[in-house]
Enzyme design. Structure first.
Site, mmCIF file in Angstrom:
data_model
loop_
_atom_site.group_PDB
_atom_site.id
_atom_site.type_symbol
_atom_site.label_atom_id
_atom_site.label_comp_id
_atom_site.label_asym_id
_atom_site.label_seq_id
_atom_site.Cartn_x
_atom_site.Cartn_y
_atom_site.Cartn_z
ATOM 1 C CG HIS A 67 -1.787 1.179 1.370
ATOM 2 N ND1 HIS A 67 -3.099 1.182 0.990
ATOM 3 C CD2 HIS A 67 -1.530 2.421 1.850
ATOM 4 C CE1 HIS A 67 -3.619 2.374 1.236
ATOM 5 N NE2 HIS A 67 -2.679 3.149 1.762
ATOM 6 C CD GLU A 68 1.764 3.477 3.675
ATOM 7 O OE1 GLU A 68 2.000 4.599 3.190
ATOM 8 O OE2 GLU A 68 0.697 3.211 4.247
ATOM 9 C CG HIS A 71 0.477 6.215 -0.608
ATOM 10 N ND1 HIS A 71 -0.597 6.983 -0.998
ATOM 11 C CD2 HIS A 71 0.020 5.441 0.408
ATOM 12 C CE1 HIS A 71 -1.653 6.683 -0.263
ATOM 13 N NE2 HIS A 71 -1.308 5.746 0.600
#
Length: 149
Positions: A67-68, A71
Site C-alpha cells: 500500500h505504501e 503511494h
C-alpha cells in the site's frame, strides 16, 4: 524483525510487484497509533507500525508495505498518489494491496464512563464526560446529583 530486514523486504517487494527499485529508507515507527504505515512526501521514506507485525504477522505487514509503495511510486512518477485518485486505486488492485489495514486489537480500549445518581429520586445518569455536580440538578425531580461508583 530488524530495521535492516525491513529495508530488504521493502526493496524486494518493490522489485517483485512493481518492477521498480526502492531507493529510500524504510523503518519501524512505534509512535504510529491509528495507521499501519505511512509514506513521507518530503523524504520519500516509508514508516511501518511494528505493532502490526506483533499482532497480525508478516502477511499483514506485506500488505501495508504494498500500500505504501503504491503511494511512493505514484508520487515519484507525478501521478495521483492520494487515496481518492484513480491511479492509486488501479495500482492497488493491480498489486493486490489492501486499501485499509486490519484494526489493531490492542488499540480498542474501552472508554471510561461516569455514573451519577439523584439523591431525591435515585435516577441514574451515565455520562461519557465528567460533569460538575454542583452546576446541574436532576431533570426528573430537580434534586441534587451525586457521583456514584
Amino acid at each position: 524483525m530488524t530495521a535492516q530486514k525491513l529495508q530488504e523486504l521493502v526493496e524486494e517487494i518493490s522489485k517483485v510487484h512493481f518492477n521498480k527499485s526502492f531507493s529510500h529508507t524504510a523503518r519501524f515507527n512505534p509512535r504510529l497509533r491509528t495507521t499501519g504505515g505511512r509514506y513521507l512526501l518530503v523524504s520519500h521514506d516509508i514508516e511501518i507500525n511494528p505493532k502490526y507485525l506483533e499482532e497480525h504477522g508478516l502477511d499483514e505487514v506485506i500488505g501495508i508495505i504494498k500500500h505504501e509503495l503504491c503511494h511512493y511510486h505514484l508520487h515519484l512518477e507525478g501521478k495521483g498518489y492520494k487515496h481518492r485518485d484513480k491511479d492509486f486505486r488501479e495500482l492497488l488492485e493491480e498489486v493486490k494491496a489492501p486499501r485499509f489495514c486490519t484494526p489493531l486489537v490492542s488499540s480498542k480500549t474501552e472508554r471510561k464512563t461516569y455514573s451519577y445518581k439523584c439523591t431525591a429520586c435515585s435516577m441514574q445518569f451515565i455520562r461519557k464526560k465528567r460533569m460538575n455536580t454542583l452546576r446541574y440538578v436532576c431533570g426528573k425531580c430537580g434534586g441534587k446529583i451525586k457521583h456514584s461508583n
